[in-house]
Design a protein around this motif. Structure first.
Motif, mmCIF file in Angstrom:
data_model
loop_
_atom_site.group_PDB
_atom_site.id
_atom_site.type_symbol
_atom_site.label_atom_id
_atom_site.label_comp_id
_atom_site.label_asym_id
_atom_site.label_seq_id
_atom_site.Cartn_x
_atom_site.Cartn_y
_atom_site.Cartn_z
ATOM 1 N N LEU A 1 47.388 -7.200 -32.093
ATOM 2 C CA LEU A 1 48.457 -7.868 -32.829
ATOM 3 C C LEU A 1 47.982 -9.172 -33.446
ATOM 4 C CD1 LEU A 1 51.507 -7.240 -30.465
ATOM 5 C CD2 LEU A 1 51.203 -6.347 -32.779
ATOM 6 N N ARG A 2 47.195 -9.944 -32.691
ATOM 7 C CA ARG A 2 46.709 -11.210 -33.234
ATOM 8 C C ARG A 2 45.835 -10.977 -34.467
ATOM 9 N NH1 ARG A 2 47.485 -15.681 -30.255
ATOM 10 N NH2 ARG A 2 48.254 -15.442 -28.120
ATOM 11 N N THR A 3 44.932 -10.011 -34.360
ATOM 12 C CA THR A 3 44.067 -9.717 -35.512
ATOM 13 C C THR A 3 44.882 -9.178 -36.679
ATOM 14 O OG1 THR A 3 42.268 -9.207 -33.971
ATOM 15 C CG2 THR A 3 42.010 -8.477 -36.260
ATOM 16 N N SER A 4 45.844 -8.296 -36.368
ATOM 17 C CA SER A 4 46.700 -7.743 -37.424
ATOM 18 C C SER A 4 47.476 -8.849 -38.117
ATOM 19 C CB SER A 4 47.674 -6.725 -36.820
ATOM 20 O OG SER A 4 48.598 -6.284 -37.792
ATOM 21 N N TYR A 5 47.985 -9.805 -37.311
ATOM 22 C CA TYR A 5 48.748 -10.902 -37.884
ATOM 23 C C TYR A 5 47.888 -11.739 -38.829
ATOM 24 C CZ TYR A 5 51.694 -15.054 -38.113
ATOM 25 O OH TYR A 5 52.456 -16.097 -38.561
ATOM 26 N N GLU A 6 46.695 -12.078 -38.391
ATOM 27 C CA GLU A 6 45.810 -12.900 -39.225
ATOM 28 C C GLU A 6 45.433 -12.176 -40.522
ATOM 29 O OE1 GLU A 6 42.462 -13.966 -36.923
ATOM 30 O OE2 GLU A 6 43.585 -15.198 -35.485
ATOM 31 N N LEU A 7 45.106 -10.883 -40.400
ATOM 32 C CA LEU A 7 44.748 -10.114 -41.590
ATOM 33 C C LEU A 7 45.940 -9.990 -42.538
ATOM 34 C CD1 LEU A 7 42.650 -7.270 -39.912
ATOM 35 C CD2 LEU A 7 41.766 -9.139 -41.316
ATOM 36 N N ALA A 8 47.125 -9.771 -41.986
ATOM 37 C CA ALA A 8 48.317 -9.620 -42.816
ATOM 38 C C ALA A 8 48.623 -10.916 -43.560
ATOM 39 C CB ALA A 8 49.513 -9.203 -41.957
ATOM 40 N N VAL A 9 48.494 -12.041 -42.865
ATOM 41 C CA VAL A 9 48.718 -13.327 -43.525
ATOM 42 C C VAL A 9 47.695 -13.539 -44.632
ATOM 43 C CG1 VAL A 9 48.645 -15.821 -43.204
ATOM 44 C CG2 VAL A 9 49.857 -14.394 -41.551
#
Length: 960
Positions: free
Chosen positions: A845-853
């Motif tokens: 989730l953390r990686t997904s969040y950073e990539l999405a941002v």
């Protein structure tokens, strides 16, 4: 009330006061046409009339003014003493004091004024003396005020009488006021001798900004914007008659006095002002008209000496003619050059000029400018304005002008020059063929379909195979016009003829390679051509030659064919694409070669590192050159690259701009592909509606038809018609497969069909299509395509195998540039493993969040943040740059090119591009334009000259 005429009226009032006390004078009001001379004269008369009926009218000490008016006109100059009759006849007919005023020497005046004006016997010296005596008698009891408008048009008899009258004025209580138009031949000495005796000469000035504002409010009813006021003042140069006529025209046309209407107002030519100018010019001597016509033909910035040469005037007549035009305020000096004062003057002179004379002057002006070293485009401007046949030298001049226009980034202007030259070239000549090719080379930048037509016309007229080959190679391969016409036969025939020519083997070989590349592209819908691409690539060797454009073009065409047919794996075509870009300069010219097709190859192979900086440079060059097609193609290339990076919003903006810049009718195949791919990724099928029906209904091109059918399937899905959507998707798959397009990234119809079938609950069919798509993606080997295929398989097969497939997808996508797909897969992975593997889910989730941002996927970022709950960290900080990346970014922000950075660090340009791409990704920006502000916001920007930290990974070549 007159505006800005207080000083003139004060002088006139003082002259009237002195005349009332027995000290008469003559007042002359002089100025160019329309400056307000008649208005000042009329105001003097009104002032005198008010004095005659005012409180002091009955005072015995001050005689009452007696106002007499006359208006001279050119048509009445043959009417002897006509103006004098206008002045005095109304007084005599009034009957008051006639007996007293017409007594003694003035008695013959009564007979003259009451007699037949046509009788020549009355126009004698005795009559003149009698009229003088009549005015003297009037001055005994009254203050005669004689007002004469346009005195320069008065008849000779009146001028003689007035010349004698002004000699008496200083000793009598008589005021004579007259207007004189500057620049009129009759107004110059010795025409009006009485003017020399004038005690006061008034010269009304042009109106200022405040007065222009007042007139705008008075005539249009509302205050004018500052821009509108400035435009009116500049157009009329403060001339009251011109200004009032302009405002009346604005009112009749409904033009409001706002900034938006300023440009339209300045182009108006009010009829009243046109008539006044026409009258002034008609009365000028021939040398003045000749100078005016020469100025009109030469336009702004005319050299006075050239004006004289063009008009055929000697030095004396030239100076006299220009002096008169300046006195009429029709010419404005600008330094050492001249220009006509405003657009109306241009139109009046042009309307009065016979067409034959206009043609003659323009041709002579072109010859003069050529002889005097004028620019090619100055010469061409006159040749364009002439409708007369042009000689060979003029045609050559137009071609030189087209070259100059092309260099300054004006291809449409260059095309105008060449089209004019084409009118006077023999219809079935080699010269016409060469000119058609030259024209097509210019037109391909903004009208590629027209360029194809002109090349087709030129081919039969060209002298040999080499010339025909070069003509065919001038066409833009990615333009739709080249696909709509069957040029394959012409290229094959030319290639066969080329082998039999005496051209040097090296030159001939390069032409053959370029023709072969285009044939592959034109015939890439032929399954046999698609099948032969891999073999032909193998025949070029493991490391094909890249030194010449022909070698690169053939490699790109074969690689593109191998890519769309998936005949070679992604790893192999990726290497070939990178080699092409290493040897290809980043400029707009690549658009007219096969090189743009390397971008879909790199996108399909998920290998776009360094491409955006290369395309940024190419786009800047395209904008400088002014070619709409070049800009459109590069924007389409950028849209595809941004799509491959998962930056969907930016990709959409580039795709829309690409179609807008070129115009929908001239959209390239690359623009169509980019619009379609963006529409599918953003799920906005309406994006392709901007394309014209001619393109959306293309059935002869199976590829475009297939891609657009996929979009129609998405539209059906949005209408909640899943069955119809699946039919469209499967029809598209059939069409694309028939065309040989089997690449799972570029032809994703099976992906969309499986996805829709799964939503419909038809799991078995969905799994079959999904498995087939996954097999194709594994065979192709691009991380982005394989990751999406694995994610689809996970969705179709259900929760039992989803974690395994999603983990595999996440692992594959770590090597991908597609941030959006990575973020989406990691989010789904977290959702799948969260119940049993909380730590793995949180990390995902953390990686997904950073990539999405980073890629702007707000929906995914919000969902990831929601799932993180109390562990959410908010918006992450931008990624930390390595010291090497920071050094490269610093040099890029300072304006160094990629090659200059590479030379400074002793590394390859490709290494620099890779580091810049990492900088863009970590700093959440898509190009150099935003890198400086991103570095400054992060506190990483250092001024020029500051010491940079030592490099971690890049070392100068040869360093230990």
């Amino acid at each position: 009330m007159l505006l800005e005429r207080q000083n003139e009226l004060k002088v006139a009032a003082e002259a009237l006061r002195l005349a009332a006390h027995g000290n008469g004078s003559m007042v002359v009001i002089s100025g160019p046409p329309g400056i307000g001379k008649s208005a000042v004269l009329s105001e003097i008369g009104e002032f005198a009339a008010r004095l005659a009926t005012g409180p002091t009218a009955g005072s015995a000490a001050i005689p009452r003014p007696l106002v007499m008016r006359a208006y001279a006109a050119p048509a009445e100059r043959s009417f002897a003493l006509g103006v004098a009759r206008q002045l005095l006849e109304p007084v005599v007919k009034s009957g008051n004091f006639v007996g007293r005023w017409c007594s003694g020497p003035a008695r013959p005046a009564l007979a003259f004024l009451q007699g037949d004006p046509e009788s020549p016997r009355q126009h004698t010296a005795t009559t003149v003396r009698a009229l003088l005596s009549l005015v003297e008698n009037m001055s005994q009891a009254r203050t005669p005020v004689l007002l004469i408008d346009d005195l320069h048009w008065a008849d000779e008899g009146t001028l003689d009488w007035l010349d004698q009258l002004v000699q008496l004025v200083p000793h009598r209580g008589i005021l004579v006021a007259a207007t004189i138009c500057e620049g009129e031949p009759a107004a110059e000495p010795p025409g009006v001798r009485a003017v020399a005796a004038a005690e006061h000469t008034l010269a009304p000035a042009p109106l200022g900004t405040a007065s222009v504002d007042t007139l705008i409010l008075e005539r249009l009813g509302v205050p004018g914007d500052a821009e509108f006021t400035a435009a009116c003042q500049d157009a009329t140069r403060g001339n009251p008659l011109h200004l009032v006529s302009l405002l009346q025209e604005c009112r009749s046309r409904g033009i409001a006095p706002v900034a938006a209407g300023a440009s339209e107002a300045t182009t108006l030519a009010p009829p009243a002002w046109r008539r006044r100018l026409m009258l002034s010019l008609q009365e000028q001597p021939p040398y003045v008209l000749a100078a005016a016509r020469a100025l009109q033909v030469l336009g702004d910035g005319a050299d006075p000496q050239v004006v004289g040469e063009l008009a055929g005037l000697d030095r004396v007549d030239r100076q006299a003619g220009l002096w008169r035009l300046r006195r009429l305020a029709l010419v404005v000096p600008e330094g050492t050059t001249l220009r006509l004062a405003h657009q109306t003057v241009h139109e009046v002179i042009e309307d009065a000029m016979p067409p034959g004379e206009r043609n003659r002057l323009h041709l002579r002006a072109a010859a003069l400018l050529r002889y005097r070293g004028g620019t090619p485009e100055q010469v061409a401007g006159h040749l364009l304005a002439s409708t007369a046949p042009l000689d060979e030298e003029s045609v050559v001049a137009l071609r030189h002008a087209a070259e100059a226009a092309g260099r300054r980034g004006a291809p449409e202007t260059a095309a105008r020059y060449l089209r004019r030259a084409l009118l006077d070239v023999p219809p079935h000549s080699e010269a016409r063929a060469l000119l058609l090719v030259e024209l097509a080379t210019v037109e391909r930048s903004f009208a590629p379909s027209v360029a194809v037509r002109h090349i087709t016309q030129a081919l039969p007229l060209l002298p040999g195979a080499r010339a025909r080959a070069e003509a065919l190679l001038a066409l833009t391969p990615v333009a739709t016009g080249a696909l709509l016409l069957s040029l394959g036969d012409a290229m094959r025939q030319t290639a066969r003829e080329l082998t039999a020519t005496e051209t040097r083997p090296a030159d001939r070989r390069l032409l053959e390679l370029r023709l072969e590349a285009r044939l592959h592209h034109l015939c890439d819908l032929d399954p046999s051509v698609l099948a032969s691409a891999a073999d032909r690539l193998a025949g070029l060797g493991g490391r094909p030659e890249m030194a010449h454009l022909g070698q690169r073009e053939l490699l790109v065409a074969l690689t593109y064919t191998a890519t769309v047919s998936a005949a070679l794996p992604a790893a192999q075509v990726r290497t070939l694409a990178h080699r092409v870009l290493e040897h290809e300069p980043a400029c707009a010219a690549h658009v007219h070669t096969m090189v743009p097709l390397v971008v879909p190859v790199a996108v399909a192979a998920d290998s776009v590192t360094g491409l955006m900086s290369w395309l940024d440079t190419a786009l800047a060059d395209a904008e400088r050159r002014g070619g709409r097609l070049e800009q459109s193609v590069v924007l389409s290339e950028q849209a595809l690259v941004l799509l491959a990076q998962g930056r969907v919003t930016a990709a959409r903006e580039r795709a829309v701009r690409a179609v807008s810049v070129s115009g929908p009718e001239e959209a390239s195949t690359l623009s169509i592909i980019a619009s379609t791919m963006v529409a599918l990724r953003t799920r906005e099928p309406d994006l392709v509606d901007a394309l014209p029906e001619r393109i959306r209904g293309m059935h002869e091109n199976c590829v475009l038809a297939g891609l657009l059918t996929v979009v129609r399937g998405m539209k059906a899905e949005r209408r909640h018609e899943p069955g119809m959507a699946v039919e469209h998707f499967l029809d598209a798959e059939y069409a694309l497969d028939r065309a040989g397009w089997r690449n799972p990234v570029l032809a994703p119809s099976a992906y969309w069909a499986a996805r829709t079938l799964h939503r419909m609950g038809e799991s078995e069919r969905a799994e079959q299509l999904s498995e087939r798509h996954l097999e194709q993606a594994r065979a192709w080997g691009a991380p982005s395509g394989l990751g999406r295929a694995l994610a689809l398989q996970a969705a179709v097969t259900g929760s039992s195998s989803a974690p395994r497939l999603l983990r595999e997808a996440a692992g594959v996508l770590e090597k991908s540039a597609d941030l959006l797909t990575r973020a989406s897969v990691l989010l789904r992975l977290a959702e799948a493993v969260a119940p049993r593997h909380a730590a793995e889910a949180e990390a995902a989730l953390r990686t997904s969040y950073e990539l999405a941002v980073e890629c702007g996927a707000t929906r995914i970022a919000a969902r990831a943040q929601e799932m993180l709950g109390p562990a959410a960290v908010g918006v992450p900080t931008r990624g930390r740059l390595t010291s090497t990346e920071r050094m490269v970014a610093q040099m890029a922000v300072e304006g160094l090119t990629n090659q200059a950075i590479a030379d400074a660090l002793g590394v390859s340009r490709r290494a620099v591009e890779k580091h810049l791409t990492n900088c863009y990704r970590k700093m959440s920006t898509s190009g150099r334009s935003g890198l400086a502000s991103a570095l400054e916001d992060a506190g990483l920007f250092e001024p020029a000259g500051a010491s940079a930290p030592p490099a971690e990974t890049i070392r100068p070549q040869g360093a230990a």
